[in-house]
Scaffold this motif. Structure first.
Motif, PDB file in Angstrom:
ATOM      1  N   ASN A  83     -46.943 -90.687-133.609  1.00 22.01           N
ATOM      2  CA  ASN A  83     -47.985 -91.334-132.820  1.00 22.01           C
ATOM      3  C   ASN A  83     -47.547 -92.723-132.367  1.00 22.01           C
ATOM      4  N   HIS A  84     -46.880 -93.441-133.274  1.00 19.59           N
ATOM      5  CA  HIS A  84     -46.428 -94.803-132.939  1.00 19.59           C
ATOM      6  C   HIS A  84     -45.430 -94.788-131.791  1.00 19.59           C
ATOM      7  N   PHE A  85     -44.425 -93.935-131.885  1.00 19.42           N
ATOM      8  CA  PHE A  85     -43.367 -93.948-130.871  1.00 19.42           C
ATOM      9  C   PHE A  85     -43.813 -93.322-129.557  1.00 19.42           C
ATOM     10  N   THR A  86     -44.713 -92.371-129.591  1.00 22.09           N
ATOM     11  CA  THR A  86     -45.231 -91.838-128.318  1.00 22.09           C
ATOM     12  C   THR A  86     -45.990 -92.922-127.558  1.00 22.09           C
ATOM     13  N   LYS A 101     -45.473 -96.230-128.037  1.00 19.61           N
ATOM     14  CA  LYS A 101     -44.522 -97.297-127.710  1.00 19.61           C
ATOM     15  C   LYS A 101     -43.736 -96.982-126.443  1.00 19.61           C
ATOM     16  N   TYR A 102     -43.279 -95.720-126.310  1.00 23.40           N
ATOM     17  CA  TYR A 102     -42.443 -95.349-125.170  1.00 23.40           C
ATOM     18  C   TYR A 102     -43.232 -94.649-124.051  1.00 23.40           C
ATOM     19  N   GLY A 103     -44.548 -94.509-124.254  1.00 21.39           N
ATOM     20  CA  GLY A 103     -45.371 -93.888-123.220  1.00 21.39           C
ATOM     21  C   GLY A 103     -45.009 -92.439-122.955  1.00 21.39           C
ATOM     22  N   ARG A 104     -44.670 -91.686-123.993  1.00 22.84           N
ATOM     23  CA  ARG A 104     -44.281 -90.288-123.851  1.00 22.84           C
ATOM     24  C   ARG A 104     -45.177 -89.401-124.717  1.00 22.84           C
ATOM     25  N   GLU A 140     -38.094 -91.520-133.985  1.00 23.28           N
ATOM     26  CA  GLU A 140     -37.873 -92.305-132.762  1.00 23.28           C
ATOM     27  C   GLU A 140     -36.845 -91.620-131.872  1.00 23.28           C
ATOM     28  N   ARG A 141     -35.789 -91.109-132.488  1.00 24.62           N
ATOM     29  CA  ARG A 141     -34.731 -90.415-131.729  1.00 24.62           C
ATOM     30  C   ARG A 141     -35.288 -89.172-131.028  1.00 24.62           C
ATOM     31  N   LEU A 142     -36.107 -88.403-131.742  1.00 23.52           N
ATOM     32  CA  LEU A 142     -36.665 -87.178-131.171  1.00 23.52           C
ATOM     33  C   LEU A 142     -37.590 -87.488-129.989  1.00 23.52           C
TER      34      LEU A 142
END
Length: 460
Positions: A342-345, A347-350, A379-381
């Motif tokens: 949830n955090h990285f989606t 953060k990167y708007g994906r 994060e890599r995924l």
């Protein structure tokens, strides 16, 4: 008689000029006897100026009227001198002494004048303290920018981590030293921050020092700071040390087991006395901080190998807290995956989701790098996945080989393995869908089966 009257008139004129000056002016002979003194002199030294005429400056210094006295210094140097003098009442005077020579070049008199600079020095002191405070805030902001992003809370579904949080909460209310033990990446920094946030010092700074990342030659200057131009290459303004930055808050010493023996002695002194000297400094500075240390090393073994001081160990090890590795708290894996996905989606708007097969691999992966490795992988995924659904094709080879492919090598009954997988999949689905009907549709099983299985695993 006329000559005497004319001489008296001239004398009165000179005296009037002297007394009209608003400065503290004193004239002495070479023996230090005061020959003349302006009225302002008496005001500055809180005495009638007439009472010091004929007195020795050496006697007045002994009596505490002022210190130091200007006469002997000017006699010695035979030139104009300026310095700060302190009066018996604590005033600070900027005093200038001037030698007076006769026609033959012989020193005859010492004239001194002064200005009260007490307020000026106080302002200067205040400005210096403000500069240090501004520098402290700037450094704290720099440290905050480099902190891990998941300071919003601690994920603990497993009993092991719940116990860790229970102990951490209990010790947070007191200033007892805490020693966090556990593998690299297990979350020692996170627990240290958790204790700080729960403590009475929560409004103070949380300063993290990685003892293993600072070169031994720079450790002392980083921890204690240094005075202006203390060594070659040092800043002319000096530098605040990390220990000083932690004043009023928490000092977290990570990787304490990497500390060199020569620095262990100085750290022990800091912990015991809460005092230190900046590099190049002579004035002890006092600090008030709460100490938390962490290590992934066996310090008892290091003591027997004479690599770690036993007295320092006992100072640090008041309340030891061991953080279990991620592989020993599997109930936390899925919530951590959800949290960081949830955090990285965001953060990167994906918009990204994990395929169930990917989740199965991640649940049974060994996670030798613990939470830190999990964060990096998620994060890599999110960044490298070409579609919104992250499939096993996106997983690194070592995760594929160390995840679900290792089921057959797991020294546990097949029934237990299947049971664990079923529980984790249900838990993940329950977080994604709000009804048992939706869960059944996603897992392609009936709604009654979902209800039964949730009840079986205590998830209802």
């Amino acid at each position: 008689m006329k000559r005497d009257r004319r001489h008296a008139a001239e004398w009165d004129e000179n005296e009037a000029i002297l007394q009209s000056l608003q400065d503290d002016i004193i004239v002495t002979n070479l023996d230090g006897i005061i020959l003349r003194a302006s009225k302002t002199s008496g005001d500055i030294y809180d005495i009638d100026s007439a009472d010091i005429i004929g007195r020795s400056v050496y006697d007045l210094e002994k009596e505490g009227l002022f210190t130091p006295t200007v006469t002997p210094m000017v006699i010695k140097e035979k030139k104009k001198l300026t310095f700060v003098q302190t009066t018996g009442a604590g005033k600070k005077l900027l005093v200038t002494g001037i030698p007076v020579f006769d026609q033959q070049g012989s020193l005859k008199r010492i004239v001194s004048y002064s200005h009260d600079v007490t307020e000026l020095l106080e302002v200067k002191k205040y400005l210096k303290s403000m500069e240090e405070e501004i520098e402290k805030v700037k450094t704290e902001l720099d440290l905050l920018r480099n902190k891990q992003f998941y300071d919003d809370g601690v994920i603990a579904n497993s009993n092991e981590m719940k116990k860790v949080l229970d102990v951490s909460s209990q010790v947070s209310g007191v200033d007892a030293n805490v020693l966090l033990l556990g593998e690299s990446g297990a979350g020692k920094s996170l627990i240290a921050a958790f204790i700080h946030r729960k403590s009475p010092r929560c409004k103070g700074p949380f300063i993290e020092v990685n003892c293993g990342a600072i070169p031994a030659s720079l450790f002392e200057s980083e921890l204690f700071g240094y005075e202006p131009s203390a060594f070659t290459g040092a800043s002319r303004k000096g530098k605040l040390g990390l220990a000083e930055l932690a004043d009023g808050g928490t000092l977290f010493l990570d990787e304490i087991g990497e500390l060199a023996p020569e620095h262990q002695v100085k750290l022990l002194k800091l912990i015991q006395e809460k005092k230190f000297l900046r590099v190049g400094g002579t004035m002890p500075r006092k600090v008030d901080f709460r100490l938390i240390a962490a290590t992934n090393k066996n310090l008892r073994k290091a003591i027997t190998e004479r690599k770690f001081r036993e007295d320092l160990y006992f100072r640090l090890n008041v309340v030891p807290i061991t953080i279990p590795p991620l592989r020993d708290r599997t109930e936390d894996i899925l919530p951590l995956i959800d949290h960081f996905l949830n955090h990285f989606t965001q953060k990167y708007g994906r918009d990204r989701k994990l395929d169930e097969a990917v989740i199965a691999h991640l649940l049974y992966y060994e996670w030798k790098g613990n939470v830190r490795e999990l964060i990096n992988l998620i994060e890599r995924l999110v960044v490298t996945s070409p579609s919104s659904l992250i499939t096993t094709d996106c997983l690194p080879e070592h995760v594929l080989e160390g995840g679900a492919a290792d089921y057959a090598d797991t020294p546990a009954p097949l029934r237990q393995i299947l049971n664990d997988v079923e529980k984790q999949v249900l838990l993940h689905a329950k977080k994604q869908y709000s009804t048992t009907t939706a869960i059944g549709k996603a897992l392609e099983i009936s709604q009654p089966s979902v209800v039964r299985k949730l009840k079986k695993h205590g998830l209802n």
